[in-house]
Scaffold this motif. Structure first.
Motif, PDB file in Angstrom:
ATOM      1  N   THR A 195       0.827  -1.220   0.000  1.00 45.34           N
ATOM      2  CA  THR A 195       0.000   0.000   0.000  1.00 45.34           C
ATOM      3  C   THR A 195       0.855   1.262   0.000  1.00 45.34           C
ATOM      4  O   THR A 195       1.039   1.871   1.023  1.00 45.34           O
ATOM      5  CB  THR A 195      -0.929   0.036   1.235  1.00 45.34           C
ATOM      6  OG1 THR A 195      -0.090  -0.109   2.383  1.00 45.34           O
ATOM      7  CG2 THR A 195      -1.968  -1.027   1.203  1.00 45.34           C
ATOM      8  N   LEU A 250       0.527   4.273  -0.204  1.00 46.48           N
ATOM      9  CA  LEU A 250      -0.390   5.422  -0.157  1.00 46.48           C
ATOM     10  C   LEU A 250      -0.199   6.178   1.146  1.00 46.48           C
ATOM     11  O   LEU A 250       0.329   5.630   2.112  1.00 46.48           O
ATOM     12  CB  LEU A 250      -1.840   4.927  -0.224  1.00 46.48           C
ATOM     13  CG  LEU A 250      -2.215   4.057  -1.413  1.00 46.48           C
ATOM     14  CD1 LEU A 250      -3.540   3.397  -1.155  1.00 46.48           C
ATOM     15  CD2 LEU A 250      -2.265   4.876  -2.676  1.00 46.48           C
ATOM     16  N   THR A 251      -0.676   7.423   1.181  1.00 49.46           N
ATOM     17  CA  THR A 251      -0.581   8.173   2.433  1.00 49.46           C
ATOM     18  C   THR A 251      -1.658   7.638   3.388  1.00 49.46           C
ATOM     19  O   THR A 251      -2.601   6.967   2.948  1.00 49.46           O
ATOM     20  CB  THR A 251      -0.841   9.671   2.208  1.00 49.46           C
ATOM     21  OG1 THR A 251      -2.176   9.803   1.710  1.00 49.46           O
ATOM     22  CG2 THR A 251       0.126  10.268   1.222  1.00 49.46           C
ATOM     23  N   ASN A 252      -1.522   7.963   4.660  1.00 46.10           N
ATOM     24  CA  ASN A 252      -2.503   7.490   5.651  1.00 46.10           C
ATOM     25  C   ASN A 252      -3.913   7.957   5.305  1.00 46.10           C
ATOM     26  O   ASN A 252      -4.878   7.222   5.451  1.00 46.10           O
ATOM     27  CB  ASN A 252      -2.122   7.994   7.041  1.00 46.10           C
ATOM     28  CG  ASN A 252      -0.852   7.330   7.519  1.00 46.10           C
ATOM     29  OD1 ASN A 252      -0.484   6.262   7.023  1.00 46.10           O
ATOM     30  ND2 ASN A 252      -0.180   7.945   8.450  1.00 46.10           N
ATOM     31  N   VAL A 258      -5.407   5.822   2.587  1.00 43.06           N
ATOM     32  CA  VAL A 258      -5.824   4.505   3.084  1.00 43.06           C
ATOM     33  C   VAL A 258      -7.193   4.609   3.748  1.00 43.06           C
ATOM     34  O   VAL A 258      -8.106   3.819   3.467  1.00 43.06           O
ATOM     35  CB  VAL A 258      -4.782   3.954   4.103  1.00 43.06           C
ATOM     36  CG1 VAL A 258      -5.327   2.766   4.850  1.00 43.06           C
ATOM     37  CG2 VAL A 258      -3.519   3.567   3.382  1.00 43.06           C
ATOM     38  N   VAL A 259      -7.336   5.626   4.606  1.00 41.17           N
ATOM     39  CA  VAL A 259      -8.612   5.804   5.313  1.00 41.17           C
ATOM     40  C   VAL A 259      -9.723   6.109   4.302  1.00 41.17           C
ATOM     41  O   VAL A 259     -10.828   5.559   4.389  1.00 41.17           O
ATOM     42  CB  VAL A 259      -8.473   6.923   6.384  1.00 41.17           C
ATOM     43  CG1 VAL A 259      -9.806   7.222   7.023  1.00 41.17           C
ATOM     44  CG2 VAL A 259      -7.463   6.503   7.441  1.00 41.17           C
ATOM     45  N   LEU A 311     -10.879   2.959   2.478  1.00 45.68           N
ATOM     46  CA  LEU A 311     -11.743   2.116   3.322  1.00 45.68           C
ATOM     47  C   LEU A 311     -13.138   2.707   3.452  1.00 45.68           C
ATOM     48  O   LEU A 311     -14.136   1.995   3.447  1.00 45.68           O
ATOM     49  CB  LEU A 311     -11.112   1.945   4.706  1.00 45.68           C
ATOM     50  CG  LEU A 311      -9.981   0.920   4.733  1.00 45.68           C
ATOM     51  CD1 LEU A 311      -9.166   1.059   5.987  1.00 45.68           C
ATOM     52  CD2 LEU A 311     -10.536  -0.479   4.630  1.00 45.68           C
ATOM     53  N   GLN A 312     -13.186   4.047   3.605  1.00 40.62           N
ATOM     54  CA  GLN A 312     -14.491   4.684   3.780  1.00 40.62           C
ATOM     55  C   GLN A 312     -15.300   4.674   2.480  1.00 40.62           C
ATOM     56  O   GLN A 312     -16.513   4.584   2.500  1.00 40.62           O
ATOM     57  CB  GLN A 312     -14.307   6.102   4.310  1.00 40.62           C
ATOM     58  CG  GLN A 312     -14.010   6.071   5.795  1.00 40.62           C
ATOM     59  CD  GLN A 312     -13.613   7.417   6.351  1.00 40.62           C
ATOM     60  OE1 GLN A 312     -13.450   8.377   5.601  1.00 40.62           O
ATOM     61  NE2 GLN A 312     -13.438   7.489   7.656  1.00 40.62           N
ATOM     62  N   ASN A 313     -14.612   4.734   1.348  1.00 40.26           N
ATOM     63  CA  ASN A 313     -15.326   4.762   0.063  1.00 40.26           C
ATOM     64  C   ASN A 313     -15.721   3.380  -0.425  1.00 40.26           C
ATOM     65  O   ASN A 313     -16.724   3.223  -1.093  1.00 40.26           O
ATOM     66  CB  ASN A 313     -14.461   5.427  -1.011  1.00 40.26           C
ATOM     67  CG  ASN A 313     -14.312   6.896  -0.770  1.00 40.26           C
ATOM     68  OD1 ASN A 313     -15.172   7.511  -0.157  1.00 40.26           O
ATOM     69  ND2 ASN A 313     -13.216   7.466  -1.214  1.00 40.26           N
ATOM     70  N   GLY A 347     -15.606   0.320   1.574  1.00 40.44           N
ATOM     71  CA  GLY A 347     -16.115  -0.651   2.541  1.00 40.44           C
ATOM     72  C   GLY A 347     -15.099  -1.703   2.911  1.00 40.44           C
ATOM     73  O   GLY A 347     -13.953  -1.659   2.440  1.00 40.44           O
ATOM     74  N   PRO A 348     -15.494  -2.695   3.774  1.00 38.55           N
ATOM     75  CA  PRO A 348     -14.555  -3.713   4.216  1.00 38.55           C
ATOM     76  C   PRO A 348     -14.038  -4.556   3.041  1.00 38.55           C
ATOM     77  O   PRO A 348     -14.770  -4.758   2.062  1.00 38.55           O
ATOM     78  CB  PRO A 348     -15.359  -4.579   5.174  1.00 38.55           C
ATOM     79  CG  PRO A 348     -16.709  -4.044   5.188  1.00 38.55           C
ATOM     80  CD  PRO A 348     -16.819  -2.874   4.326  1.00 38.55           C
ATOM     81  N   PRO A 349     -12.784  -5.050   3.116  1.00 35.55           N
ATOM     82  CA  PRO A 349     -12.177  -5.747   1.975  1.00 35.55           C
ATOM     83  C   PRO A 349     -12.996  -6.919   1.424  1.00 35.55           C
ATOM     84  O   PRO A 349     -12.985  -7.155   0.228  1.00 35.55           O
ATOM     85  CB  PRO A 349     -10.854  -6.246   2.552  1.00 35.55           C
ATOM     86  CG  PRO A 349     -10.572  -5.349   3.680  1.00 35.55           C
ATOM     87  CD  PRO A 349     -11.875  -4.912   4.239  1.00 35.55           C
TER      88      PRO A 349
END
Lengths: 92, 248
Positions: free
Chosen positions: B26, B28-30, B33-34, B37-39, B41-43
Motif C-alpha cells: 500500500t 499510499l498516504t494514511n 488509506v482511510v 476504506l471509507q469509500n 467498505g470492508p475488503p
C-alpha cells in the motif's frame, strides 16, 4: 554504453516504504487507531529490530513486561482489524 | 499454548508475511488509506471492479512516488526551478502556501515562480540558499537548476528567422491577419534590440551565481573542517581510553 535509470545506482528506484506502508489497507488503518506506545512497539517489531533494542528504545524494564506489551499490542491490533473488516471502514 | 496465544502467533506471522514481500502493498498516504476504506467498505465486500480501481490507484501513487524520489535524489533530472518547487511540495507532502511562508514569499509570488514565469534571480540569494537547505541539496545543484530556468526564460536566437519566414508567406497570400502578425513580429524584434530587455537579468544572475557558488564552496570547506574536528576528537578520545586502560 549508457546506463538506464534502472541500472544507475543513483537513479535506480528503491523500495523506500516503511513497514506500515507494506501492510494491507485495513491493517494499516487499524494500526493508526492504536495508542502511540503500541504503534511504536509494533513499528519496531515489524522493522525487524531485535527484542533487546526495542526494550532499550521503549524503556521496558523487564522481559516479562516486554512480552506482556507484545501480546497486548498484537491483540489490540487484531481487534481493530476485525472491527474494520466487519463494518465499513470500521465505522459503527 | 492457549487458543488466544495461537491466534496471536498466527496474526503475527500474517503481519510478517507482508514485511518479507519485496513488492510494496500500500504505497499510499494514511489519508488515502482511510479514504479507500471509507469509500469502498470492508475488503470482503469490495467488488472486482473496485479492487481493480484500488490497485490502479496504488500503482499510480507508487510510480509517481518513485519518479519524484528519483528526481530529488538526482537534481540533474530536474528541468526548472518551477518543476523543483512542485516536486518538493509533492515529495514532502507540504502545501504550496506553507513553503511560500517559509521562503518569505506571498502565495501569488510563489505561484509565479512555480509556473516558471519569473526569473529565479528575483528570489534573491538568501531565499535560494534557504530553499537548498530545506530540500537538502547541494548549492551547486541548485545553481544548475536555476541555470536551466534562466535559459528557458531567454528568447531563443532562432526567433530572428521567424520574420523572414512570415514575409515569404505573406507574399503568397496577403491578408489582414498576416499583416497584424508581421507587425507583432517587428515589435518583438525591436524589443530584442533593446539591451535592457534581455541583457540585464543575465548580468545580475552571473553575479548572484558567483555569490551562490562561493557559499557552496564555503559549505564544503566547513563540512571538511567539521569532519576533521570529529576525526581529531575521536583520535584524542581513543588516546585517552588507551591511556586509562594502560593505567589499569
Amino acid at each position: 554504453m549508457m546506463l538506464s535509470f534502472e541500472d544507475d545506482p543513483i537513479t535506480a528506484p528503491t523500495d523506500d516504504l516503511s513497514p506500515l506502508e507494506k501492510l494491507p489497507p485495513e491493517v494499516r488503518a487499524a494500526f493508526l487507531r492504536l495508542n502511540d506506545r503500541y504503534q511504536q512497539f509494533l513499528g519496531l517489531m515489524l522493522s525487524g529490530k531485535p527484542d533487546e533494542t526495542i526494550r532499550q528504545v521503549l524503556k521496558i524494564p523487564s522481559a516479562g513486561a516486554f512480552w506482556t506489551l507484545r501480546s497486548r499490542a498484537l491483540a489490540k491490533l487484531k481487534e481493530e482489524v476485525e472491527k474494520i473488516r466487519s463494518t465499513k471502514g470500521g465505522q459503527a | 499454548m492457549s487458543e488466544q496465544d495461537k491466534d496471536l502467533a498466527a496474526f503475527e506471522e500474517y503481519l510478517f508475511s507482508f514485511m518479507n514481500d519485496a513488492t510494496p502493498s500500500t504505497p499510499l498516504t494514511n489519508e488515502e488509506v482511510v479514504a479507500i476504506l471509507q469509500n469502498y467498505g470492508p475488503p470482503e465486500e469490495v467488488s472486482s471492479e473496485e479492487k481493480e480501481q484500488i490497485v490502479k490507484l496504488m500503482k499510480e501513487a507508487h510510480g509517481r512516488r518513485m519518479e519524484i524520489a528519483r528526481k530529488m535524489q538526482n537534481p540533474g533530472l530536474i528541468h526548472s526551478l518551477g518543476e523543483f518547487l512542485k516536486l518538493f511540495c509533492e515529495w514532502r507532502h507540504i502545501p504550496a502556501a506553507w513553503l511560500a511562508r517559509l521562503l518569505n514569499l506571498t502565495e501569488e509570488q510563489f505561484e509565479v515562480h512555480r509556473k516558471d514565469r519569473l526569473s529565479p534571480v528575483e528570489l534573491g540569494k538568501d531565499r535560494i540558499l534557504n530553499l537548498a537547505a530545506l530540500a537538502g541539496i547541494k548549492i551547486q545543484d541548485m545553481v544548475a537548476i536555476i541555470d536551466k530556468t534562466i535559459k528557458l526564460l531567454q528568447l531563443k536566437p532562432t526567433t530572428n528567422f521567424a520574420a523572414a519566414y512570415t514575409r515569404v508567406y505573406k507574399e503568397a497570400t496577403e491578408s489582414e491577419l498576416l499583416k497584424v502578425r508581421d507587425d507583432a513580429m517587428k515589435e518583438l524584434l525591436l524589443k530584442l534590440d533593446e539591451p535592457n530587455e534581455t541583457v540585464q537579468p543575465e548580468k545580475s544572475w552571473e553575479s548572484l551565481r558567483h555569490e551562490l557558488l562561493q557559499e557552496g564552496a564555503k559549505e564544503i570547506s566547513l563540512l571538511a573542517e567539521t569532519n576533521q574536528c570529529l576525526t581529531i576528537r575521536d583520535k584524542s578520545r581513543r588516546k585517552f581510553i588507551t591511556s586509562v586502560l594502560q593505567q589499569i
